[in-house]
Design an enzyme around this catalytic site. Structure first.
Site, mmCIF file in Angstrom:
data_model
loop_
_atom_site.group_PDB
_atom_site.id
_atom_site.type_symbol
_atom_site.label_atom_id
_atom_site.label_comp_id
_atom_site.label_asym_id
_atom_site.label_seq_id
_atom_site.Cartn_x
_atom_site.Cartn_y
_atom_site.Cartn_z
ATOM 1 N N ASP A 48 1.155 -1.045 -0.161
ATOM 2 C CA ASP A 48 0.296 0.064 -0.195
ATOM 3 C C ASP A 48 0.875 1.651 -0.318
ATOM 4 O O ASP A 48 2.133 1.151 0.346
ATOM 5 C CB ASP A 48 -1.052 -0.126 1.707
ATOM 6 C CG ASP A 48 -2.191 -1.149 1.208
ATOM 7 O OD1 ASP A 48 -2.787 -1.760 -0.043
ATOM 8 O OD2 ASP A 48 -2.923 -1.281 1.506
ATOM 9 N N HIS A 83 4.398 -2.524 3.203
ATOM 10 C CA HIS A 83 3.990 -1.315 2.641
ATOM 11 C C HIS A 83 5.470 -0.731 2.234
ATOM 12 O O HIS A 83 6.305 -1.227 2.638
ATOM 13 C CB HIS A 83 4.030 0.399 4.041
ATOM 14 C CG HIS A 83 2.002 -0.274 4.637
ATOM 15 N ND1 HIS A 83 2.082 -0.363 5.557
ATOM 16 C CD2 HIS A 83 0.965 0.701 4.538
ATOM 17 C CE1 HIS A 83 0.188 -0.736 5.761
ATOM 18 N NE2 HIS A 83 0.081 -0.058 5.322
#
Length: 767
Positions: free
Chosen positions: A104, A256
């Protein structure tokens, strides 16, 4: 008794230069529009940059612990992939021994390429949920990502929580990200992951309508089974452990590649991949999970979704089976990707170009802001220090220019349609404490100016007044006519709307006791200062003009003798060829010419003249535009002064650079300060930006107060200064930009007449 001398004749047809000037005047409106467009473009670039950095809209979760009574239990208890095929909510789980690795918040220029390199080395695919603003800023990384075979999804454009956003905002976030993907990699996608989402059991009544709407638009919403919590930076071992599903369960794993320091993620990723492969896990994409589920049910996957760009051909991806490094390439794994075509493709490319401009422009503008800020502060410092020194030097008891100058002087008053003001001007001259002759040069007036001047002179008993009429030829020609007709060796020039105090002429001519002095600048004051526009100009005259003149006088490089009040040796004027018609700023032109001829130009602050400043914004624009453009013309005309040698070259060595820096370059770029202030207030820190702006205003206020003290002016007008900075100064910026555009495009203008009201009477009536 008033004597008159009239020269009349047939009016000549307009010259070629006058015709060209008329055509140029017709082009001024487009140039104004261009100036406004330049400022608008600058503002747009900064707004785009601020929006791309996701500093507006709140990068935070706006909801807490809402109920989920409206969410079907099958969704809350289902798998991490949510679809709405056929209008029915359906979830898909990741098969056993399968990992759908997702990232993400990217792309990030530091960490995303490292993640891609690790994935490629280990022959592992992943799905990246990208923030549209980051895609716009780093399109090359996204292109590499797609070409490498990884899958991409939408993580909104500004990383905003969509739960409380309007439908229009939700659509905008999705559409803008699709455009960014189209411009960066030529694709659109059907995958979506909401910021701040986790497992499906966290869906609540606020977010559920968003997922339903996006599902109806053809999007597949993706959640997680296992969260590595790498954003907490718990350590490499914990990231690996937390990302590992229990037993042989399959999982959509969240990591991430952006949003902060991801060094631990980079170190943990290869260890995690090796660990899961050793346990017999297969890595795939979200599309790969859906393919396995649909194939298991005997259905084929078309990848077509409503509401998004249809695919003209899927892109390739990679996958591994049974933990082996065998690459399987299949078109179906990239079913979420669709070829961007038509308007979507071109709009996306336009967005990428616009963002690239903003990305490169902001650093350049930041450097420019720093330079302008230093120059502005430096100018304030120079003005205050040198003005104080000038004041102390000129007001010493023993200071003097030499023997008092008592001989008569000629006062030249060029007048064009000055019926409202000419009587007041002559009345003020009738009270002069110094012997004078007055020459009124009527430059082809059509309102009876010459008759009014004769009648006023007669009524005042002035026998020292001559009225000369000429065909309309412009102010420089009128002044030259007056100089030729003058009988005195010193000539004082003033405007037809200006009034002198009784001691003005006497104070103005005393510097001519020094034989090196060729011209003297007086102290021009705004007479109609009791209006808002007048008060703004009053502040500008006291601070921006007269404080400047003290500085330039001390440096011996005075750039301008004001048209409202100036005195010259007649021989010096004739030596340099008189007032030139080459520029619109004949006063600046002749002042520089005087310097180059070896004459000294000084400032006499005690010689005060009261002039009528423009009373409307339109007239103010016209006047300042002429001044600015004329100054540029004069500087360009005398550009060779930069190489002048000896004392006559001082203006070129000192004055020319200062005028160019302080009166052209710095003001042209000064809007950066205001634009960046607004940018900082909106996108960065409102309080800090406001305090910085107030600090700059305080510095200017201190300088203005000191200037008012030197000129013994009333401080109450300084109350208008904050408003002046917000409104008046912005207009002056546009005027200067307009002038620069005109100069660059080669336009020419004639001397423009301002409408007068005659409200500036005798000096005694001015407060």
């Amino acid at each position: 008794m008033t004597t008159t001398h009239t020269t009349r004749g047939r009016r000549r047809a307009p010259s070629r230069m006058q015709r060209a000037a008329g055509k140029a005047a017709a082009l001024q409106k487009p140039r104004v529009i261009l100036a406004l467009l330049l400022l608008l473009g600058l503002t747009s670039v900064m707004l785009l940059d601020g929006y791309l950095r996701a500093e507006v809209g709140g990068d935070q979760r706006v909801r807490t612990g809402a109920s989920s009574s409206k969410v079907p239990d099958s969704v809350l208890d289902g798998g991490p992939i949510l679809t709405f095929r056929g209008g029915k909510a359906t979830t898909v789980s990741v098969p056993k021994k399968t990992i759908a690795l997702t990232f993400d918040d990217g792309p990030n220029p530091t960490y995303t390429p490292q993640v891609l390199k690790i994935l490629e080395e280990n022959d592992v695919p992943a799905t990246f949920f990208l923030v549209g603003s980051m895609v716009s800023r780093y399109p090359g990384i996204v292109k590499d990502m797609v070409e490498q075979g990884d899958e991409v999804g939408i993580h909104t454009f500004t990383h905003v929580d969509l739960s409380y956003q309007s439908t229009a905002r939700v659509d905008r976030e999705m559409e803008q990200t699709q455009l960014a993907l189209a411009g960066a990699a030529g694709i659109t996608t059907t995958l979506f992951r909401a910021p701040y989402s986790s497992e499906t059991d966290a869906i609540d009544n606020y977010s559920w309508p968003v997922y339903k709407k996006l599902g109806q638009d053809g999007y597949t919403s993706v959640f997680v089974d296992t969260d590595s919590d790498d954003w907490k930076k718990p350590g490499v071992s914990k990231i690996v452990d937390w990302a590992t599903p229990k037993g042989t369960s399959g999982a959509a794993v969240l990591m991430h590649d952006a949003g902060g320091d991801r060094e631990q993620t980079i170190e943990a990723l290869p260890k995690y991949i090796k660990k899961m492969k050793a346990k017999g896990y297969t890595f795939t994409t979200i599309s790969g999970v859906m393919e396995k589920q649909n194939t298991g049910n005997g259905r084929a996957v078309t990848g077509t979704a409503t509401g998004v760009q249809p695919g003209a051909g899927a892109l390739n991806s990679r996958g591994t089976q049974g933990g082996s490094a065998t690459r399987q390439v299949t078109d179906r794994l990239q079913a979420a990707h669709h070829q961007a075509t038509g308007a979507t493709l071109y709009e996306g490319k336009a967005l990428i170009v616009a963002v690239a401009v903003a990305e490169y422009a902001l650093p350049v503008l930041s450097v420019g802001l720093m330079i302008v800020g230093v120059a502005v502060m430096g100018r304030f410092g120079m003005m205050v220090v040198l003005a104080r020194r000038h004041y102390r030097q000129r007001n010493r008891r023993r200071f003097g220019w030499g023997p008092p100058v008592t001989r008569p002087v000629s006062v030249i008053v060029p007048a064009y349609n000055e019926k409202e003001c000419i009587a007041n001007t002559l009345q003020s001259l009738s009270r002069s404490a110094h012997p004078i002759e007055v020459i009124v040069v009527d430059d082809g007036s059509t309102d009876g100016t010459s008759e009014i001047a004769r009648e006023a002179a007669y009524a005042l008993g002035m026998t020292n007044v001559r009225v000369i009429r000429q065909e309309n030829a412009g102010k420089p020609a009128a002044l030259n006519n007056g100089v030729r007709s003058a009988s005195c060796d010193i000539v004082v020039m003033m405007d037809g709307d200006t009034v002198f105090e009784p001691d003005t002429v006497r104070s103005l001519v005393q510097p001519f006791a020094d034989p090196e002095v060729g011209a003297v600048a007086g102290n021009a004051k705004v007479g109609n200062r009791n209006t808002v526009i007048g008060a703004w100009q009053h502040i500008e005259y006291v601070m921006g003009f007269n404080l400047d003149r003290r500085m330039y006088d001390l440096l011996r490089c005075m750039p301008t003798i004001p048209g409202a009040i100036g005195a010259f040796r007649r021989e010096a004027v004739l030596q340099v060829g008189g007032m030139s018609e080459d520029t619109l700023a004949e006063d600046t032109d002749i002042t520089i010419a005087m310097h180059r001829a070896g004459w000294r130009v000084v400032y006499e602050e005690h010689a005060r003249a009261w002039t009528e400043a423009p009373g409307s914004l339109k007239q103010l624009w016209s006047q300042r535009y002429r001044w600015s453009y004329g100054t540029m013309q004069a500087l360009w005309k005398h550009r060779k002064s930069l190489t002048d040698k000896g004392p006559s070259g001082r203006f070129g060595r000192v004055g020319m650079p200062l005028v160019v820096i302080f009166q052209i370059v710095t003001p042209v770029f000064a809007p950066l300060i205001d634009v960046f202030t607004a940018y900082s207030m909106i996108f960065v820190d409102f309080t800090a930006a406001l305090l910085a702006w107030l600090a700059v205003l305080a510095v200017q206020l201190v300088c203005a107060a000191y200037a008012f003290r030197l000129d013994r002016e009333k401080y109450r007008y300084l109350l208008m200064m904050p408003l002046q900075q917000l409104a008046y100064r912005q207009m002056m910026y546009l005027v200067l930009i307009h002038s620069c555009i005109t100069a660059l495009t080669g336009g020419r203008l004639r001397w423009q007449k301002l409408k007068r009201t005659g409200e500036v009477g005798t000096p005694a009536g001015v407060s």
